[in-house]
Design an enzyme around this catalytic site. Structure first.
Site, PDB file in Angstrom:
ATOM      1  N   LYS A  67      -1.924  25.252  73.828  1.00 26.97           N
ATOM      2  CA  LYS A  67      -2.106  26.200  72.727  1.00 26.97           C
ATOM      3  C   LYS A  67      -3.533  26.699  72.751  1.00 26.97           C
ATOM      4  O   LYS A  67      -4.469  25.907  72.887  1.00 26.97           O
ATOM      5  CB  LYS A  67      -1.837  25.473  71.391  1.00 26.97           C
ATOM      6  CG  LYS A  67      -1.899  26.367  70.178  1.00 26.97           C
ATOM      7  CD  LYS A  67      -0.543  26.888  69.796  1.00 26.97           C
ATOM      8  CE  LYS A  67      -0.588  28.037  68.816  1.00 26.97           C
ATOM      9  NZ  LYS A  67      -1.020  29.334  69.409  1.00 26.97           N
ATOM     10  N   LYS A  91      -9.476  19.965  69.597  1.00 30.26           N
ATOM     11  CA  LYS A  91      -9.245  20.497  68.249  1.00 30.26           C
ATOM     12  C   LYS A  91      -7.839  20.160  67.741  1.00 30.26           C
ATOM     13  O   LYS A  91      -7.658  19.751  66.604  1.00 30.26           O
ATOM     14  CB  LYS A  91      -9.433  22.022  68.305  1.00 30.26           C
ATOM     15  CG  LYS A  91      -9.545  22.695  66.979  1.00 30.26           C
ATOM     16  CD  LYS A  91      -9.719  24.193  67.162  1.00 30.26           C
ATOM     17  CE  LYS A  91     -10.951  24.522  68.001  1.00 30.26           C
ATOM     18  NZ  LYS A  91     -11.174  25.966  68.144  1.00 30.26           N
ATOM     19  N   LYS A 103      -6.375  28.089  76.990  1.00 29.59           N
ATOM     20  CA  LYS A 103      -7.113  29.286  76.563  1.00 29.59           C
ATOM     21  C   LYS A 103      -6.901  30.361  77.610  1.00 29.59           C
ATOM     22  O   LYS A 103      -6.643  30.052  78.781  1.00 29.59           O
ATOM     23  CB  LYS A 103      -8.608  28.983  76.424  1.00 29.59           C
ATOM     24  CG  LYS A 103      -9.338  29.960  75.533  1.00 29.59           C
ATOM     25  CD  LYS A 103      -9.177  29.634  74.049  1.00 29.59           C
ATOM     26  CE  LYS A 103      -9.851  30.646  73.156  1.00 29.59           C
ATOM     27  NZ  LYS A 103      -9.911  30.194  71.759  1.00 29.59           N
ATOM     28  N   THR A 187      -8.570  30.623  59.662  1.00 27.73           N
ATOM     29  CA  THR A 187      -9.724  29.966  60.277  1.00 27.73           C
ATOM     30  C   THR A 187     -10.818  29.748  59.232  1.00 27.73           C
ATOM     31  O   THR A 187     -11.336  28.636  59.078  1.00 27.73           O
ATOM     32  CB  THR A 187     -10.235  30.805  61.464  1.00 27.73           C
ATOM     33  OG1 THR A 187      -9.139  31.004  62.365  1.00 27.73           O
ATOM     34  CG2 THR A 187     -11.365  30.111  62.191  1.00 27.73           C
ATOM     35  N   SER A 345      -1.511  28.618  63.153  1.00 33.98           N
ATOM     36  CA  SER A 345      -0.765  29.102  64.324  1.00 33.98           C
ATOM     37  C   SER A 345       0.408  28.164  64.623  1.00 33.98           C
ATOM     38  O   SER A 345       1.503  28.611  64.948  1.00 33.98           O
ATOM     39  CB  SER A 345      -1.669  29.174  65.554  1.00 33.98           C
ATOM     40  OG  SER A 345      -2.254  30.448  65.673  1.00 33.98           O
TER      41      SER A 345
END
Ligand code: NAD
Length: 410
Positions: A67, A91, A103, A187, A345
Site C-alpha cells: 500500500k 507506517k 510506493k 492525513t 485509505s
C-alpha cells in the site's frame, strides 16, 4: 541532498540499536521485495512522442497487500520511491492496519502537461504495471501532485484491462467513484488526533503558534484544522515562498488566494519570507508538509519551534534528529503523525471490497481511536526506552513485523 533511502536505512538501524530485534528481520527489511521501473510512452498534444520513467517499489507484504501513494515530481527517482516504500511498511505497522508497504512515482513535472497528457500518462502508468497491481496484491493512492481525479482515471484503466471494477485496486478516489468520506482531509485529521493525545505530554500550551511548510493536500487541511481549533497559524509556505502574519493568518483567505494565483505568496496583509527563514520562526509547533530533507545538519541550528510534527514523509534527516533531541525539541515522526492518510485509505479499500459506504462520523471515529492509541503507545515506548519518538515508532512497527514474519521464510 542526502539520499532518502540511505536515511531510511539509517533510521531502521538506529531503531534496532534502541531495542534488539533479530538481525534477520532487519536484513530482510533493508531490501525491498521488488523494484519495478517502467517506460511510459505518451503521445503529446503536439503529436510528438515522449517516454516517461515510472516506478513501483513493493517493499514488504508481510502484513498485507502493498500500500502506498504515487508521486509525480521532476525530482522523483528510484531512491526516493524506495525510501517512501520502506516508510509505508513501517507506517502501516504503526497504525496496525492490515497492509504492507509500497510506493510509486513518475519523474515528471505535471504542471508542464495538459490535462489530456496527464490523463494519458496516468493511464499509461497503470497499463505498464497492471500485472502487479490489484486489491489483494498492491493498492496505490495519491501523494505529491496526484489527485482524486487521477485515482479515478487509474481505477477506470485497471477496470478496462482486468474487468475488476470494484475500485478496490486504488484509494483516494472521488466519492462518486467509490471514494471514502473523509479521505481528502484524513492525513491532517489523523495528525490532529495525535496532536490532541500528545500536546500536554510534550509541554505545548493549550493555544499554539503554528507554522506549516507546504500548502498542498496535507498542509492546507492542517492549517485549516489547527485554526478552527483556535490555534494561531502564523506562517505557511509553498514551493514559491512563505507568508507570515504575527497575529495569525486567515486560512480561508490563503486558500482562496492560492486557488486564484497558484501560490500562497502575495496575499494582502502578509509579509513574504523564504522557506529557509520559515524554519527559523519562533513558534510552538512546526509542521513540515512538503518534501523530504527539509531539516538537515546544515540548517537544524536555526529551528526555534518547541515541537516538530511531520506531516510530510522524511522531512528530518537522522543527523538533524540527533541535534533536535539533544536540544529537547521533540519530533513526532511521519510514520505516526501522517498515518491518518493510509488508515482512511485502508477504510476505503475495505468499503469497496464489502460494497459499503461509511459515514464521515464512522470514518473519523475509527481513525481517532487508532491515532490516539498509537500516539500514546509510541510516547510510552519512547519514555521506557529513553529514546526519541522516531526510534520508538520504528520499535513498535518492528515488533509487529517480527510477529508477522516469524512463520514466513521468504
Ligand atoms: P501536494 O502536492 O498536495 O502538496 C505539496 C506542497 O508542498 C505544495 O504546496 C508545494 O508547493 C509545496 N512544496 C513543494 N516544494 C516545497 C519546498 N521546497 N518548500 C516548501 N513547500 C514546498 O502533496 P501532499 O499530498 O500534500 O503531500 C505533502 C507531503 O505529505 C509529502 O511528503 C507526502 O508524502 C506527505 N503525505 C501526504 C499524504 C496524503 O494523503 N496526501 C499522506 C501522507 C503523507
Amino acid at each position: 541532498m542526502p539520499n532518502p533511502f540511505d536515511n531510511a536505512l539509517l533510521q531502521l538501524n538506529r531503531a534496532s540499536l534502541a531495542k534488539s530485534f533479530s538481525p534477520e528481520l532487519i536484513e530482510r527489511l533493508r531490501h525491498p521485495n521488488r523494484e519495478i521501473r517502467v517506460s511510459i510512452p505518451i503521445r503529446m498534444d503536439d503529436g510528438t512522442l515522449r517516454v516517461f520513467e515510472g516506478y513501483r517499489v513493493e517493499h514488504s507484504n508481510a502484513r498485507g497487500p502493498y500500500k502506498g501513494g504515487i508521486r509525480y515530481h521532476q525530482d522523483t527517482d528510484i531512491n526516493e520511491v524506495k525510501a517512501l516504500a520502506l516508510w509505508m511498511t513501517m507506517k502501516c505497522a504503526v497504525a496496525n492496519i492490515p497492509m504492507g508497504g509500497g510506493k510509486g512515482g513518475i519523474t515528471v513535472n505535471p504542471k508542464e502537461l495538459s490535462k489530456g497528457e496527464l490523463e494519458r500518462l496516468s493511464r499509461g502508468w497503470v497499463h505498464a504495471l497492471s500485472d502487479v497491481l490489484g486489491p489483494k496484491k498492491d493498492v496505490p493512492a495519491p501523494d505529491v501532485n496526484t489527485t482524486p481525479e487521477i485515482m479515478a482515471w487509474m481505477a477506470d484503466e485497471f477496470g478496462k484491462i482486468t474487468g475488476d471494477t470494484s475500485g478496490a485496486m486504488i484509494t483516494g478516489k472521488p466519492l462518486v467513484n467509490g471514494g471514502s468520506e473523509g479521505r481528502g482531509t484524513a492525513t491532517a485529521q489523523g495528525g490532529f488526533y495525535v496532536f490532541g493525545a500528545l500536546r500536554e505530554k510534550l509541554g505545548l500550551p493549550q493555544m499554539c503558534r503554528v507554522v506549516v511548510q507546504g500548502f498542498g493536500n496535507a498542509g492546507d487541511h492542517a492549517a485549516e484544522l489547527w485554526t478552527q481549533a483556535g490555534h494561531a497559524v502564523i506562517a505557511v509556505s509553498d514551493s514559491k515562498g512563505a507568508i507570515v502574519s504575527d497575529a495569525g493568518l486567515d486560512i480561508a483567505a490563503v486558500t482562496a488566494h492560492k486557488k486564484a494565483t497558484g501560490s500562497v505568496v502575495g496575499l494582502a496583509g502578509t509579509r513574504m519570507i523564504s522557506n529557509e527563514e520559515l524554519l527559523a520562526l519562533d513558534c510552538d509547533l512546526f509542521i513540515p508538509a512538503a518534501l523530504e530533507n527539509q531539516i538537515r545538519a546544515d540548517n537544524v541550528a536555526v529551528i526555534r519551534a518547541k515541537v516538530i510534527m511531520e506531516l510530510a514523509n522524511g522531512p528530518t534527516t537522522p543527523e538533524a534528529d540527533d541535534a533536535l533531541f539533544a536540544r529537547g525539541i521533540a519530533v513526532v515522526p511521519d510514520i505516526l503523525f501522517n498515518a491518518g492518510g493510509v488508515t482512511v485509505s485502508t477504510f476505503e479499500w475495505e468499503q469497496n471490497l464489502n460494497g459499503q459506504h461509511w459515514t464521515e462520523a464512522e470514518v473519523f471515529g475509527k481513525l481517532r481511536t487508532i491515532m490516539e492509541r498509537e500516539a500514546t503507545n509510541i510516547f510510552d515506548t519512547a519514555q521506557s526506552l529513553r529514546t526519541d519518538l522516531r526510534r520508538a515508532a520504528f520499535v513498535v512497527a518492528l515488533g509487529r513485523l517480527e510477529e508477522a514474519m516469524r512463520e514466513s521464510h521468504d
